[in-house]
Design a protein around this motif. Structure first.
Motif, short mmCIF file in Angstrom:
data_model
loop_
_atom_site.label_atom_id
_atom_site.label_comp_id
_atom_site.label_asym_id
_atom_site.label_seq_id
_atom_site.Cartn_x
_atom_site.Cartn_y
_atom_site.Cartn_z
N ASP A 8 -40.51 17.16 -24.98
CA ASP A 8 -40.50 16.91 -23.53
C ASP A 8 -40.90 15.47 -23.21
N VAL A 9 -41.90 14.97 -23.90
CA VAL A 9 -42.37 13.60 -23.67
C VAL A 9 -41.28 12.60 -24.03
N VAL A 10 -40.61 12.80 -25.16
CA VAL A 10 -39.53 11.90 -25.58
C VAL A 10 -38.40 11.94 -24.57
N LYS A 11 -38.03 13.15 -24.15
CA LYS A 11 -36.94 13.29 -23.18
C LYS A 11 -37.26 12.56 -21.88
N LYS A 12 -38.47 12.75 -21.35
CA LYS A 12 -38.87 12.08 -20.11
C LYS A 12 -38.89 10.56 -20.28
N SER A 13 -39.36 10.11 -21.43
CA SER A 13 -39.40 8.67 -21.69
C SER A 13 -37.99 8.09 -21.74
N VAL A 33 -35.55 4.48 -30.76
CA VAL A 33 -36.43 5.65 -30.69
C VAL A 33 -37.12 5.87 -32.03
N LEU A 34 -36.37 5.79 -33.12
CA LEU A 34 -36.99 5.98 -34.44
C LEU A 34 -38.07 4.94 -34.70
N LYS A 39 -43.94 4.53 -36.29
CA LYS A 39 -45.23 3.89 -36.55
C LYS A 39 -46.42 4.76 -36.15
N PRO A 40 -46.46 5.31 -34.92
CA PRO A 40 -47.60 6.16 -34.58
C PRO A 40 -47.67 7.43 -35.42
N VAL A 41 -46.51 7.94 -35.85
CA VAL A 41 -46.52 9.11 -36.74
C VAL A 41 -47.23 8.76 -38.04
#
Length: 77
Positions: A8-13, A33-34, A39-41
């Protein structure tokens, strides 16, 4: 309190990104996107594994050599 999923967060972004572009044509969205998410992952998983690359690779489900390569790419070594 409802929690949003990562999806949901990715979609909204992405929706916001496209709105902000206006009439401009987006390019290389997949790579963007990747690069943004990777990096945070890796930072979060490495912290969870307390810096243990073998454990982090197992958590991520990737080869340790692949993990090292990605850590180097993101300046995390």
């Amino acid at each position: 309190m409802s929690k949003e999923s990562i999806e949901d967060v990715v979609k909204k972004s992405l929706e916001k990104y496209f709105r902000d572009l206006g009439e401009q044509l987006p390019t290389n969205v997949y790579d963007m996107v990747l690069a943004t998410v990777e990096k945070p992952v890796f930072e979060t998983v490495m912290a969870r594994a307390e810096g243990n690359q073998s454990q982090a690779a197992e958590i991520l489900g990737i080869n340790r050599n692949t993990l090292r390569k990605k850590l180097q790419q993101h300046g995390l070594l």
